[in-house]
Every structure is written in C-alpha cells, then in structure tokens.
Design an enzyme around this catalytic site. Structure first.
Site, PDB file in Angstrom:
ATOM      1  NE  ARG A   1      41.604  70.467  15.767  1.00 27.15           N
ATOM      2  CZ  ARG A   1      40.634  70.725  16.850  1.00 27.15           C
ATOM      3  NH1 ARG A   1      40.701  69.789  17.766  1.00 27.15           N
ATOM      4  NH2 ARG A   1      40.055  71.792  16.955  1.00 27.15           N
TER       5      ARG A   1
ATOM      6  CG  HIS B   1      35.910  71.479  27.617  1.00 25.91           C
ATOM      7  ND1 HIS B   1      37.069  70.549  28.197  1.00 25.91           N
ATOM      8  CD2 HIS B   1      36.345  71.887  26.368  1.00 25.91           C
ATOM      9  CE1 HIS B   1      37.948  70.733  27.290  1.00 25.91           C
ATOM     10  NE2 HIS B   1      37.619  71.348  26.365  1.00 25.91           N
TER      11      HIS B   1
ATOM     12  CB  SER C   1      38.176  68.355  19.910  1.00 26.47           C
ATOM     13  OG  SER C   1      38.987  68.322  20.833  1.00 26.47           O
TER      14      SER C   1
ATOM     15  CE  LYS D   1      38.968  67.488  25.216  1.00 27.74           C
ATOM     16  NZ  LYS D   1      39.791  67.718  24.238  1.00 27.74           N
TER      17      LYS D   1
ATOM     18  CG  ASP E   1      40.478  65.062  21.576  1.00 30.25           C
ATOM     19  OD1 ASP E   1      40.179  65.947  20.783  1.00 30.25           O
ATOM     20  OD2 ASP E   1      40.808  65.620  22.622  1.00 30.25           O
TER      21      ASP E   1
HETATM   22  N1  URA Z   1      39.133  72.513  23.300  1.00 27.84           N
HETATM   23  C1  URA Z   1      39.013  71.240  23.010  1.00 27.84           C
HETATM   24  O1  URA Z   1      38.888  70.375  23.873  1.00 27.84           O
HETATM   25  N2  URA Z   1      39.027  70.937  21.615  1.00 27.84           N
HETATM   26  C2  URA Z   1      39.028  71.837  20.769  1.00 27.84           C
HETATM   27  O2  URA Z   1      39.181  71.504  19.662  1.00 27.84           O
HETATM   28  C3  URA Z   1      39.155  73.405  21.181  1.00 27.84           C
HETATM   29  C4  URA Z   1      39.097  73.618  22.524  1.00 27.84           C
END
Ligand code: URA
Length: 444
Positions: A168, A82, A183, A187, A161
């Site tokens: 956001r 990620h 966040s 995930k 999320d």
């Molecule tokens: N990537 C994410 O999954 N969440 C965030 O808050 C910022 C970047």
C-alpha cells in the site's frame, strides 16, 4: 477461488464473501497471490469500498494470519496505543514510557513510515544500537520488567498486514477506511492488549482529510474492538499542521527526549498528556480523569517518564547515552534555511507538503525496501500564528544528498503561507469516540 475473479468482483462494486476475503488474506500471507494481483484488489477496495461486515471479516482474517500474543500472565490491564499516522507524530515514543511510568503495561508493535507519514520504527532505529525486531519472548520479558517496549510486528504477527502495508505504501492505496481500520485493528488484536487508545489523525497531512471521514474510521475501529472484546477509544486529532517542531527520524527522537524533560513543544506535550490520561484510566491506575491527568503530568515533571524511556532504550539494545547527549544521534552534513518571502503572520504550514519534503530529503521511502536517511528531515522554526520578518528562517532542512534539496525546498515553499491576520484557532483534539458514545469538538 481464483484471484482474478475476486478482483473483478470488487472492481464491479460487489461485496466480497467471507470465503473470498479469506482466500485473499491467505494468498497474500503464503505468497500464492502475486504482488500485482494483491495491488489490483487493494486499488479496487480503495475505489469501491467495503461494507462494515466485509471490513470485520478482513480484520479477523488478517489477525488470524499469524499468532495472537497471550499476555494474561502479566498482571493488570494492558493498554495499547496506535496512531493512523501523521507528520511529526512521535507521540507513541513519548507516551509508551510515560504511561509505563504511571503503572500501565503498554504492549506496542509499531510500523514504518507510510507514504508521507513517518514511522515509529524508523525513528527508533536512529538511536544507535536500538533493536526493533525482538522475539516474542523478549517482548514479554520487557513488558514484565520495564512495562513497555516498541517493537516491529514479529514475522508471525498479522503477517498479512505486513505484506499489504508494504504494498500500500508504494501503490497509492493507503487512503481507505476499510484498509486502514483492518490494518490497525488486526495488529492491535494480535499484540495482546486488553484495551486500546487510538489516535485518528485528521487534516491535510493525514490519510483522513475530513472530520466526517475520521469519525467514520474511529467508529469502525471502536466497533471492531468491541466485537473482539478489546475496549477501544479513539481520539480524532488535528493534522493540518505537523505535530511539534521536528519532522524526520533522528530529529524527532531528539524532540521526544525534550518532551520527556518537560521542555517539549506545547501541542505535542498536550496530546501526550491527553492520551496518557485515558490510558491510565483504562488501566484503572487513577480513580478519575483529573487524578489521571495529574499522574501523567507528575511522571513528566518528575523525570519518571524519561527514566522509563532510558530503560526501554537500554532494554532494546540502544545507546541510553542519547538521553543526555542528543549529539550521539545521527546528524546530517548539510542544512539549509527556507526563509519568509515577506513579513507577516504564518497562517498555514501544510503538513502534507512538509511530509513530502521530508521524504524528498530521504527521511521516507519512494519504493518498497528503500533505505531511509535517519538524519534527514526538517525543523520548523515558525508555526501558524507566529510573526515573521521578511527573510527570517521558517523551516530548516537537514540533508546529506545535495541533489535532494531543490525538490524539498520547492515543497516547503509551497507549504508556507504568510498573511496579515492570525489564523483561526483549531482545537488539537477534534473528537473522541468510545464504546458508550462520542463527542465531536468540530462540525462534521
Ligand atoms: N497505520 C496502520 O497501521 N495502518 C494503516 O493502514 C494506516 C496507518
């Protein structure tokens, strides 16, 4: 607990109880908190912060707001990836098939564009027919058959999320360590990975502008992973300048295919190889770092990564013909060249302004639910360190709506700095944080 009391408590700088955090997360998930209340609490968190303990509770509550996928029936160590988001950051789209070609199973649920940063899902949707909203059954099947897939969070994966992310994006509440850490990790804990390689972007075009903040975010995520039993490593990488040369959805997919053909820009290719080698090591597919790097390079040079990309595209309903003919991707009707105002050396190409220019052209969203123009974006003809003559093209803008050009061009003009001396070299990888230590390659 009443939403207004929780908001007031954070507004006044108090630490929230576990009960308050769980009440917020369940309220966002079941809709009993209104968007304006959730937004108010998000802003209070941005301004007042959260302790590591609060951040851990928030992550756990968000991961538990839906289902946690079990992939234990698939053999091997499943390694997720990620990025916290950058401009021109298309690494996941290249890396997932490349790592899969090296024998790593890569479960990956991705996001949409956030603020001025692009999103993997928006980029993939520029491939005709490509489906990101797959069922968990199809996700498991593709992981077994292809070894990777890139899908959206299913409705039941960390739904809290999903709701907060959309809010956001449009309420200027992205840049916050606890909100980003929770966040990302909620995930990742829900998607079924056994180990994680994370890329924390740092610089003008990132949510973390300073190496010290990026390091703190990296440490927070490594520690959340350790508590949850998911071995997590974080790279901190440069985001003052966009990654690669393409910014914008379809343009970036074309560049991903070039990387998988071994013809991609050096910075993007280097980052993919560095992250890929760590994924290979965590999945125990190579005995040492050198062997892991060699395996990834071989997958790139032999075309094995490109073949996996083709299989992934076909498996997700997309047109695999784009691999051989980028002309099948959407393309904008209009282009415009932003040129050098003077001769010299390009010393900066501000990633934040370039990202905003891409949004101004229609490649990102201004409001929740906005449609994205998949063909809009920019091609960077020059990057810092390149010599330019007066009047030479530096950035090529791609767009469909002529009314959008002026604002984008103004941003691009501000982004370009031309000087007389080459800029100081900045390493692509600024640091590496993992469960047994950390190395920073720049001062914090
Ligand atoms: N990537 C994410 O999954 N969440 C965030 O808050 C910022 C970047």
């Amino acid at each position: 607990m009443r939403a207004v009391d929780i908001i007031r408590s954070k507004r006044d700088g108090e630490a929230l109880s576990r009960e308050a955090i769980e009440s917020f997360v369940s309220g966002v998930t079941d809709g009993s908190w209104a968007d304006y209340q959730a937004s108010a609490l998000l802003m209070a968190i941005v301004l007042k912060g959260m302790t590591p303990v609060e951040t851990g509770w928030l992550t756990e509550a968000m991961a538990r707001s839906g289902e946690r996928v079990d992939l234990s029936h698939i053999p091997g160590v499943k390694v997720g990836k990620h990025s916290t988001g950058g401009v021109g950051d298309k690494v996941s789209i290249v890396l997932a098939p490349l790592a899969a070609a090296c024998g790593v199973v890569v479960p990956k649920m991705s996001g949409r564009g956030l603020g001025h940063t692009g999103g993997t899902l928006d980029k993939l949707e520029s491939i005709p027919g490509f489906q990101v909203a797959l069922s968990l059954d199809r996700y498991r099947t593709l992981l077994e058959e292809v070894g990777c897939c890139l899908i959206s969070q299913t409705a039941n994966i960390a739904p809290a999320d999903k709701a907060l992310y959309a809010l956001r994006d449009v309420t200027a509440t992205i840049e916050s360590l606890p909100l980003i850490a929770s966040s990302v990790m909620s995930k990742k804990l829900a998607e079924g990975s056994d180990a994680l390689v994370l890329d924390v972007k740092c610089g003008r075009g990132a949510f973390m502008k300073r190496p010290a903040d990026a390091r703190a975010l990296a440490r927070a995520m490594v520690s959340i992973g350790a508590t949850a039993g998911v071995r997590t490593e974080c790279f901190i990488t440069q985001m003052d300048v966009p990654l690669g040369r393409a910014v914008g959805n379809a343009l970036e997919i074309a560049e991903c295919i070039e990387v998988l053909r071994g013809r991609g820009p050096a910075d993007l290719t280097e980052l993919v190889v560095r992250l890929g080698a760590r994924m290979v090591r965590l999945a125990r597919q190579a005995p040492g770092d050198e062997a892991a790097t060699a395996l990834v390079r071989h997958a790139l040079e032999s075309g094995a990564g490109l073949k996996k990309f083709r299989d992934m595209v076909a498996g997700q309903g997309g047109d695999p013909g784009v691999v051989d003919d980028a002309g099948r991707l959407p393309s904008a009707r209009l282009t415009h060249q932003a040129t050098a105002a003077r001769g010299g050396i390009v010393t900066a190409l501000d990633a934040l302004l370039i990202g905003r220019a891409a949004v101004a052209l229609g490649a990102g969203r201004d409001k929740k639910g906005d449609e994205v123009d998949l063909s809009a974006g920019l091609l960077l003809r020059k990057k810092p360190g390149d010599v330019v003559a007066a009047g030479e093209p530096i950035v090529e803008l791609h767009y469909n709506d002529a009314a959008r050009l002026q604002a984008a061009e103004t941003l691009v003009t501000q982004a370009i700095v031309i000087g007389d001396h080459a800029p100081a070299a900045v390493p692509l990888v600024l640091g590496w944080v993992h469960d047994s230590g950390e190395t920073m390659f720049v001062a914090t």
